[in-house]
Design a protein around this motif. Sequence first.
Motif, PDB file in Angstrom:
ATOM      1  N   ASP A 504       0.825  -1.208   0.000  1.00 13.83           N
ATOM      2  CA  ASP A 504       0.000   0.000   0.000  1.00 13.83           C
ATOM      3  C   ASP A 504       0.859   1.257   0.000  1.00 13.83           C
ATOM      4  N   VAL A 505       1.969   1.193   0.705  1.00 13.66           N
ATOM      5  CA  VAL A 505       2.845   2.358   0.758  1.00 13.66           C
ATOM      6  C   VAL A 505       3.495   2.596  -0.604  1.00 13.66           C
ATOM      7  N   VAL A 506       3.951   1.530  -1.229  1.00 11.24           N
ATOM      8  CA  VAL A 506       4.554   1.671  -2.564  1.00 11.24           C
ATOM      9  C   VAL A 506       3.529   2.261  -3.543  1.00 11.24           C
ATOM     10  N   ASN A 507       2.310   1.754  -3.471  1.00 11.39           N
ATOM     11  CA  ASN A 507       1.261   2.284  -4.357  1.00 11.39           C
ATOM     12  C   ASN A 507       0.990   3.759  -4.105  1.00 11.39           C
ATOM     13  N   ALA A 508       0.869   4.112  -2.837  1.00 10.30           N
ATOM     14  CA  ALA A 508       0.564   5.510  -2.520  1.00 10.30           C
ATOM     15  C   ALA A 508       1.714   6.414  -2.945  1.00 10.30           C
ATOM     16  N   THR A 509       2.944   5.947  -2.745  1.00  9.53           N
ATOM     17  CA  THR A 509       4.110   6.746  -3.126  1.00  9.53           C
ATOM     18  C   THR A 509       4.115   6.995  -4.634  1.00  9.53           C
ATOM     19  N   ALA A 510       3.794   5.950  -5.397  1.00  6.50           N
ATOM     20  CA  ALA A 510       3.776   6.094  -6.854  1.00  6.50           C
ATOM     21  C   ALA A 510       2.598   6.949  -7.312  1.00  6.50           C
TER      22      ALA A 510
END
Length: 575
Positions: A504-510
Amino acid sequence: MNDSTLLQLLNARFAAAFTAAGAPGANPVIQPAARPEFGDYQANGAMGAAKQLKKNPRELAQAVIDHVDVSGIADTLEIAGPGFINIKLSDAFLASRANAALADAKLGVPLPAKQTVVVDYSSPNLAKEMHVGHLRSTIIGDALARLLAFLGHDVVRQNHVGDWGTQFGMLTAYLVEQDRAGNTAIALDDLENFYRAAKVRFDADPAFADTAREYVVKLQGGDAQVRALWQQFLDVSLSHCEAIYRKLGVQLTRADVRGESAYNDDLPRVVADLRQQGLLVEDQGAQVVFLDEFKNKEGEPAAYIVQKQDGGYLYSTSDLATLRYRSGTLHCNRSLYVVDARQGLHFQQLFTLGRKAGYVPADMQLEHVAFGTMMGEDGRPFKTRSGDTVKLVELLDEAVSRAHALVSEKNPDLDEATRQQVAQAVGIGAVKYADLSKHRTSDYVFSWDSMLSFEGNTAPYLQYACTRIAGVFRKAGELAVDAPIAITEPAEHALALELARFADVVNATAAEALPHFLCGYLYQLATQFMRFYEACPILKSEGTVLASRLQLAKLTGKTLETGLGLLGIEALEAM
Ligand code: ARG
């Protein structure tokens, strides 16, 4: 690989439950719990949905709990306050997520629908040497490009260098002079001096200024000799940039360079097209487009100039051509411009006009990934003590030598070769991380002491956490028992929960193009690991417990290493 992230999973389950509970289509508003006492996640959608339906929020929350299917995911669901639903994930569920992540090259991150994403970054002006102003674009852009590629997107890196315009007439003319004097190589060694010297000549000698102007015309007209000189200059200037990219470990190559000059032939066509569409107006001899969406100080529509009085084109014109290229030729779904916040108005106007003129389809995302200014510790824009702009090469070399001193002091037993390698990773990592870990739109203070600190949200702290984990494995040696992760202790639960959030963090960062999300997460993860390490002895435990804890440590190490890698920072085995 997991087919959905934790948030996606909880969202889907609770969305279905809201529908079943008589609130169809309500957003369940799933969020990480504000405090550990509230569980692991919260569904906060009952209040909003109840208000709309004129129902009692606690009753709606209870109906959601009655209908939700979280078997195998959560143990307890509790209503709190006006209608918050607190979700405590089950140990078995977190263990299964961790085991799946450990077995997956992408650490359990599900791949989203593939997109073609342009990342326009670094993009220095080649007339001069790269300076600190380009550091942020280079670092942030490279991290975003790595992150998007990790998510399986087609990433097209574009180094939109400034390689066109009147300055290059002056520079090529000066190059000819230096050549005649036999000075070329020495002169080009320092582009900053070269530019300054050329400018001095230009201002002092009208004959030279005339030649320079002549060269501009020849350059634009495609004169072979002047083009060759220009090319020679660009080559040297680009290799200066590449030296910096190498030091930084930035992935840009020559093939990614597509500068302003690449769009040169298209500029008259852009202007003609805007004219044909009836968008162009002549204003004091210049060709402009008035954009009603933007008002100037007098409250009149702002003028976006695309051709000067003298027929010359501008930065704005080539960016319009660039837009057409990125949509028409690269067919990208998303185009990111990692550029100083001070160019905000330019990009807003560019995007507005680009859409108006039909250069980009409605579903193509255009984003100005803006960043603030790098400040010195005195609170002013970062400069040398004498007020000059800081040379990037020198800044990066200083980072490495400071890290070298630090490492030598902390760990005098390391051999010199390892020390140099560590100094490189720590010094460059610290510079990058200091930049990436702050919200990019704010200005940030460049401070050697805080970025090189081993405490707090810094690269050295995270790199150190990685070495701690590697150290556990060095001591563990060969293991008798091979068992999957099983979770019983609260500190294991907390660590596994943190690990499960990675996707979820990777997605939000992207999605938001905000690298500090990922940095904050990695810091949190390292901190959670240290707590686990204190609370749950690894090497002193035995059998399946030992095996499970080692696996948790391994997944933490992999996640930290992968996360740092996405930021362009090296993890270390020892330091
Ligand atoms: N060369 C510009 C500068 O140094 C940045 C270019 C950014 N990219 C773009 N497509 N305008 O300010």
